[in-house]
Design a protein around this motif. Structure first.
Motif, PDB file in Angstrom:
ATOM      1  N   ILE A 118       0.881  -1.031   0.134  1.00 14.66           N
ATOM      2  CA  ILE A 118      -0.102  -0.059  -0.098  1.00 14.66           C
ATOM      3  C   ILE A 118       0.989   1.443   0.047  1.00 14.66           C
ATOM      4  O   ILE A 118       2.078   1.362   0.467  1.00 14.66           O
ATOM      5  CB  ILE A 118      -0.980   0.192   1.290  1.00 14.66           C
ATOM      6  N   LEU A 119       0.314   2.249  -0.523  1.00 20.36           N
ATOM      7  CA  LEU A 119       0.900   3.618  -0.702  1.00 20.36           C
ATOM      8  C   LEU A 119      -0.059   4.675   0.064  1.00 20.36           C
ATOM      9  O   LEU A 119      -1.269   4.747  -0.198  1.00 20.36           O
ATOM     10  CB  LEU A 119       1.402   4.086  -1.952  1.00 20.36           C
ATOM     11  N   ILE A 120       0.245   5.144   1.127  1.00 20.21           N
ATOM     12  CA  ILE A 120      -0.173   6.307   1.804  1.00 20.21           C
ATOM     13  C   ILE A 120       0.310   7.785   1.746  1.00 20.21           C
ATOM     14  O   ILE A 120       1.593   8.082   1.727  1.00 20.21           O
ATOM     15  CB  ILE A 120      -0.423   6.222   3.483  1.00 20.21           C
ATOM     16  N   ALA A 121      -0.236   9.016   1.447  1.00 19.82           N
ATOM     17  CA  ALA A 121       0.260  10.027   0.871  1.00 19.82           C
ATOM     18  C   ALA A 121      -0.134  10.934   2.240  1.00 19.82           C
ATOM     19  O   ALA A 121      -1.268  10.932   2.981  1.00 19.82           O
ATOM     20  CB  ALA A 121      -0.264  10.646  -0.286  1.00 19.82           C
ATOM     21  N   GLU A 122       0.682  11.880   2.484  1.00 28.65           N
ATOM     22  CA  GLU A 122       0.650  13.081   3.354  1.00 28.65           C
ATOM     23  C   GLU A 122       0.387  14.151   2.368  1.00 28.65           C
ATOM     24  O   GLU A 122       1.350  14.509   1.463  1.00 28.65           O
ATOM     25  CB  GLU A 122       1.635  13.193   4.206  1.00 28.65           C
ATOM     26  N   ASP A 153      -3.495   4.424  -2.487  1.00 32.83           N
ATOM     27  CA  ASP A 153      -4.276   3.820  -1.743  1.00 32.83           C
ATOM     28  C   ASP A 153      -4.944   4.599  -0.732  1.00 32.83           C
ATOM     29  O   ASP A 153      -6.331   4.402  -0.436  1.00 32.83           O
ATOM     30  CB  ASP A 153      -3.786   2.540  -0.924  1.00 32.83           C
ATOM     31  N   ALA A 154      -4.526   5.425  -0.006  1.00 34.03           N
ATOM     32  CA  ALA A 154      -5.160   6.465   1.068  1.00 34.03           C
ATOM     33  C   ALA A 154      -4.175   7.609   1.243  1.00 34.03           C
ATOM     34  O   ALA A 154      -3.091   7.904   0.756  1.00 34.03           O
ATOM     35  CB  ALA A 154      -5.227   5.776   2.263  1.00 34.03           C
ATOM     36  N   GLN A 155      -4.850   8.786   2.002  1.00 30.56           N
ATOM     37  CA  GLN A 155      -3.850   9.731   2.447  1.00 30.56           C
ATOM     38  C   GLN A 155      -4.227  10.170   3.950  1.00 30.56           C
ATOM     39  O   GLN A 155      -5.605   9.713   4.295  1.00 30.56           O
ATOM     40  CB  GLN A 155      -4.275  10.718   1.463  1.00 30.56           C
ATOM     41  N   TRP A 156      -3.457  11.035   4.376  1.00 27.40           N
ATOM     42  CA  TRP A 156      -3.752  11.423   5.938  1.00 27.40           C
ATOM     43  C   TRP A 156      -4.802  12.356   5.562  1.00 27.40           C
ATOM     44  O   TRP A 156      -4.864  13.189   4.521  1.00 27.40           O
ATOM     45  CB  TRP A 156      -2.448  12.069   6.337  1.00 27.40           C
ATOM     46  N   ASN A 157      -5.898  12.531   6.337  1.00 31.59           N
ATOM     47  CA  ASN A 157      -6.952  13.479   6.500  1.00 31.59           C
ATOM     48  C   ASN A 157      -6.738  14.704   7.344  1.00 31.59           C
ATOM     49  O   ASN A 157      -6.880  14.628   8.540  1.00 31.59           O
ATOM     50  CB  ASN A 157      -8.425  12.823   6.747  1.00 31.59           C
ATOM     51  N   GLU A 158      -5.965  15.739   6.673  1.00 33.63           N
ATOM     52  CA  GLU A 158      -5.707  16.783   7.655  1.00 33.63           C
ATOM     53  C   GLU A 158      -7.082  17.608   8.305  1.00 33.63           C
ATOM     54  O   GLU A 158      -6.979  17.952   9.312  1.00 33.63           O
ATOM     55  CB  GLU A 158      -4.636  17.606   6.772  1.00 33.63           C
TER      56      GLU A 158
END
Length: 588
Positions: free
Chosen positions: A289-293, A313-318
């Protein structure tokens, strides 16, 4: 070591190579013996003289150096020392049948190797896995471990991106940690930084055009992802990602600050990265998986490549963190200026973003893009993380800013949101230790520049300058180490018990773990600080006020049963629920 075996045809001998397109002469130095390398037409210099495992080597460019290998897998003497050959094939893995669970069912635990334990090593981190398993953690996320300047630091100023930090242990001890996690059923993610390198030990500009002045980041020139010769620069960072996943068996990567990755290419770097990671996934037969900030509020980062997205796949929800933090603490400084009401939180949990094309007071412009059609499982939600704690002047956790009752509310909102929950080390017991910003640069001028930069960073938050600890003081680092003994003392024990109950409830009730943001129903009274969140058959009732209040539950069919409450004096009669100050109840 830059082993070019995969670049060559089958049955050709392996070669050691380094990319230096503008050099006129490149020499490989092994144990002080210089060997001339041969150029090819693509800017690569090669030799069949490969150092043995454990043997030190370096490069000379046009008579200057020695410089460590840009792709060095081992820097036992730090970023400025020689490279040491690491044979990845030597380590014997025991996770052949390992397969991580889906990210949609995950609980991520972010930790910093240097402060997670007193010893601050890969080996010591393995001794605390029982705690994580008892808590219900599924994925451990390591803050950056790539070689950086000094003995300790956050890791976001890495300079030798292919080598684990020497102070944390031998590279094979990192493999042992990951192998042990897999044996215990824990997936492991790694935080990587591809938007800049640290100011010390960054020898990439000596070798080639890795950076460009066309764009600027808060840390200087941007990485050259779209200019002349950028194809090899992109290759460098993508090969780095593949190395961590393939050779260290990480189960995924969290990519730092992708908004500082500038690329106008037809195929964005992130899209190329996600494509190649999926190809590696098919080769390994293991989910990656790859998660972005990202602070762009741009859902294209996590939309599929088939629909014009980058395919992460996903990102941090700021927005979720900011809305939750501002609501509970009342802070409105800096980027919290766009948040602070229950309405902001309501927008996030039902639309994924609060600012999805609206005017941002902080940015003074229209910000974001709608993402309400996406699953909440595309977003990581948290009450705190390393940035939001460590980038405060005194490194205060929410446990320093909120009461125990408020902490329980914050945890409830995280673990009943449609997002993938994430914890920051020690959060689960309301750790009393701060998480400060710390560095250990040996250069006095750089150390002073870091101090001054740290003070400027807080100008928009109006935090007193005297409250900012010296990042270079060893005590700043020591103060950030977790105190594991306090877990058995109140109120820490009480907070830990609440987290376990909330996590258990999320696991038990499917309505609390699905990602259907668009089905989340929210009712609230802003003036009275009352909030009701409905997810399927479950009602979460919140009294956010500092006074006792009566809340009227909505007219929908329910059993009228309290599943879990944060306060023993909470009382239900019919549709009326008497709620003490700062309390939450789960009902069906």
């Amino acid at each position: 070591m830059s082993d070019l075996t995969t670049r060559n045809k089958i049955n050709q001998p392996p070669e050691l190579g380094v990319w230096a397109p503008f050099a006129h002469n490149v020499e490989l130095s092994i144990d002080r013996k210089s060997l001339t390398m041969s150029p090819d037409s693509n800017g690569w210099w090669k030799t069949e003289n490969i150092p043995a495992h454990g043997q030190d080597y370096s490069f000379m460019l046009d008579g200057k150096g020695p410089f460590p290998d840009p792709r060095s897998a081992w820097q036992p003497q730090g970023v400025n020392g020689p490279s040491r050959r690491l044979d990845h094939q030597r380590f014997k893995w025991s996770d052949k049948r390992w397969q991580p669970g889906p990210i949609s069912s995950s609980l991520i635990y972010e930790l910093h190797i240097g402060t997670f334990t007193h010893e601050g090593t890969f080996k010591a981190a393995a001794s605390r896995l029982d705690h994580l398993l008892e808590l219900g953690v599924t994925h451990v996320e390591l803050m950056p471990v790539a070689e950086f300047s000094g003995e300790y630091g956050w890791g976001y100023d890495g300079a030798s991106l292919f080598a684990p930090h020497h102070a944390y242990g031998h590279p094979e001890e990192l493999k042992e940690l990951i192998d042990t996690c897999h044996q215990r059923g824990l997936a492991v993610l790694l935080d990587v930084v591809y938007n800049h390198l640290g100011p010390v030990g960054n020898y990439l500009p000596r070798f080639g055009p890795y950076f460009t002045g066309h764009y600027n980041t808060p840390w200087g020139d941007a990485v050259n992802f779209d200019g002349p010769h950028s194809h090899e620069v992109r290759r460098y960072f993508i090969d780095n990602a593949l190395m961590w996943l393939r050779d260290y068996h990480f189960d995924g990567l969290r990519i730092d600050a992708v908004h500082a990755i500038f690329d106008t290419s037809a195929i964005h770097f992130l899209e190329q990265l996600s494509t190649e990671v999926k190809e590696l996934e098919s080769q390994l037969g293991r989910h990656l998986i790859l998660i972005a900030e990202s602070d762009l509020n741009d859902p294209r980062i996590i939309r599929s490549r088939e629909t014009g997205g980058y395919g992460l796949d996903a990102q941090w929800n700021e927005d979720f963190h900011h809305a939750l933090h501002a609501l509970l603490t009342g802070e409105k400084q800096g980027y919290y200026a766009d948040f602070g009401s229950i309405d902001h939180l309501s927008r996030v949990v039902s639309r994924n973003f609060s600012c999805d094309g609206c005017y941002s007071v902080f940015r003074k412009k229209i910000h974001g893009r709608p993402a309400a059609d996406l699953s909440g499982h595309k977003f990581i939600g948290c009450l705190q993380n390393h940035d939001q704690v460590g980038n405060r002047a005194a490194g205060e956790r929410t446990s320093h800013l909120l009461t125990t009752d408020q902490l329980k509310i914050g945890a409830a909102l995280v673990f009943t949101s449609p997002f993938i929950p994430m914890l920051f080390q020690g959060e689960e017991w309301g750790a009393s230790t701060p998480f400060l910003y710390f560095t250990s640069h040996n250069d006095p001028e750089l150390a002073e520049a870091v101090r001054q930069g740290r003070r400027r960073e807080f100008s928009s938050f109006d935090w007193p300058q005297e409250d900012i600890p010296d990042p270079q003081d060893p005590d700043t680092f020591k103060a950030s180490k977790l105190n594991w003994d306090e877990r058995n003392l109140d109120p820490h024990r009480q907070i830990l018990d609440w987290y376990k109950k909330i996590i258990g409830l999320r696991r038990l009730l499917p309505d609390l773990s699905n990602g259907r943001s668009h089905e989340v129903k929210v009712e609230f009274d802003e003036e009275q600080s009352l909030l009701i969140v409905i997810r399927g058959t479950v009602i979460m009732a919140y009294n956010l006020a500092s006074r006792e209040q009566t809340l009227l539950l909505p007219e929908i069919s329910r059993k009228g049963k309290i599943l879990l409450a944060s306060h023993e004096k909470l009382f239900l009669e019919g549709r009326k629920i008497q709620m003490p100050a700062h309390s939450v109840a789960f009902l069906i």
